[in-house]
Design an enzyme around this catalytic site. Sequence first.
Site, PDB file in Angstrom:
ATOM      1  N   HIS A   1       7.361   1.039  11.791  1.00 55.23           N
ATOM      2  CA  HIS A   1       6.022   0.409  11.299  1.00 55.23           C
ATOM      3  C   HIS A   1       6.297  -0.908  10.874  1.00 55.23           C
ATOM      4  CE1 HIS A   1       2.080   1.276   8.992  1.00 55.23           C
ATOM      5  NE2 HIS A   1       2.542  -0.236   8.769  1.00 55.23           N
TER       6      HIS A   1
ATOM      7  N   HIS B   1       5.645  -5.296  10.290  1.00 57.88           N
ATOM      8  CA  HIS B   1       4.632  -6.120   9.937  1.00 57.88           C
ATOM      9  C   HIS B   1       5.099  -7.457  10.730  1.00 57.88           C
ATOM     10  CE1 HIS B   1       1.946  -4.349   6.781  1.00 57.88           C
ATOM     11  NE2 HIS B   1       2.848  -3.284   7.417  1.00 57.88           N
TER      12      HIS B   1
ATOM     13  N   CYS C   1      -0.625  -5.527   2.979  1.00 63.37           N
ATOM     14  CA  CYS C   1      -0.064  -4.721   1.887  1.00 63.37           C
ATOM     15  C   CYS C   1      -0.640  -5.549   0.622  1.00 63.37           C
ATOM     16  CB  CYS C   1       1.117  -4.167   1.823  1.00 63.37           C
ATOM     17  SG  CYS C   1       1.339  -3.318   0.176  1.00 63.37           S
TER      18      CYS C   1
END
Lengths: 305, 305
Positions: A212, A214, A245
Amino acid sequence: MVVPEAGLPAAVTIHEVGPRDGLQNESAVVPTEVKAEFVRRLVDAGLGTVETTSFVPAKWVPQLGDAEDLFAQVRDLPADLPVLVPNERGLDRALELGARHVAVFASATETFAQRNLNRSLDAALDMFEPVAARATAEGVRVRGYLSMCFGDPWEGPVDPARVVDVGARLLGMGCAQLSLGDTIGVATPGQVTALLARFAAAGIGADKIAVHFHDTYGQALANTLAALRAGVATVDASAGGLGGCPYAKSATGNLATEDLVWMLTGLGIDTGADLGRLVATSAWMAGHLGRPSPSRTVRALAGER
Amino acid sequence: MVVPEAGLPAAVTIHEVGPRDGLQNESAVVPTEVKAEFVRRLVDAGLGTVETTSFVPAKWVPQLGDAEDLFAQVRDLPADLPVLVPNERGLDRALELGARHVAVFASATETFAQRNLNRSLDAALDMFEPVAARATAEGVRVRGYLSMCFGDPWEGPVDPARVVDVGARLLGMGCAQLSLGDTIGVATPGQVTALLARFAAAGIGADKIAVHFHDTYGQALANTLAALRAGVATVDASAGGLGGCPYAKSATGNLATEDLVWMLTGLGIDTGADLGRLVATSAWMAGHLGRPSPSRTVRALAGER
């Protein structure tokens, strides 16, 4: 032009996180009907796994305050529709509505556990244990998110041994898969290769792991390539690059699903996704959010530039 | 956090193209003094190779119409300062001013040769031959750009055998290095690996090759990683991600130098570049251009978001 590369998986599961991780981090509040249409369009575009929402208290994440309504509208779609559950109360709500796949959200670092979950890392894992136990007892699949695996805005570099330790505890509780998050986007490919090797050395194979990434520093796709080489075959991505986030400074959007699909398609790796439909969906959602998509592929193909 | 990856070069030469390839493709006309300051700041930031300008007729590329003035202002900087020369007249101007490194710009495809150079591919190579011969006779290094190596907006996929053939002809003329360009940004890593293998099979090693990726679909850094694995140790990049190609539809910016430096630094690969100074320079230039930098690293670190 399709040119495969030796040593990569033949197929990759895209774990789409746009409706949950993406919209959770947008300042705009999107109407439930638009979210439901978003999920429907993503499934229509061939994505088999679409994380739909989060059963957190609305006061924590107002953007997802309509979790029940939304999930009820989409739950019969022909796809795996995971939902995030922060605790047993969230699990109760998800199970009542018929969710068959839930996710818990842990941190590899103490500071982020405190900031994001308002409790120690150990206390957070204690909170997830009954969630995972009850879900698995009911035959519901559990995913364990592990954030800050490569760097933490307060602690700096993160010890890979700590990441493997927390990951092993999540798997020990019954999680079927770990999603290793580079929440602030700082990782580079050598870090990814090394961390996955640490997991393998601890007996945790790539079949248990998703990544995952970013794109804060533009590294997400290069890091994905490193993970694919290590055998990882589940990649989290967010349609149009939505999300980030709000609790981590400098965090920006997730890896854009379209940029990922461009690479995987070129590599001859099967995803089931229809790039044209994805681009159209993300361009449509960008209109609802009132800003252009951060995905380079969406900008190039949707003619937004 | 520095974590090397096996099989990559220990050091990489960044061939900075922002002042030439970047500014050539900006609609804003930048004053000569600002360009000179840009080059100076890039050299101060540790970049040892900064492609400065192009000795093309001003009517072709008005943005670089000040080539003589600019080059005279920066030529004594302690760096390799290549300049593009389209033909013998351009070479004359460059040599008069004391240039020690020139570049010619060829195409791997017939259509792009016609569109960009207004002549056939063969006629373009015939035009470059005396340029390369005279430059090398005077001890001036020659670089051969080869555009559209992975896809062409009019012809579609490009035959790797054709790319290797044109590349071999450029080297045969005396070019010391080829820069393989993905001018429209469509390539994926398997294509990069395969093309470099074709060059190697033809006896042209990675030491003769640089890569020049565009980030149209977000693939530039992943493709760079594939090239590094194949032994390539010169990577073209543009400070702040400036540039594109006005003659190719859908073309967008070059790989951003800062995003490249972030990856190479994390991999422990020496570049000599100072990321903080690069970011400050690109943020300063973005101010002159009146728009934010497309580099994700610049946006994250310069606080432009």
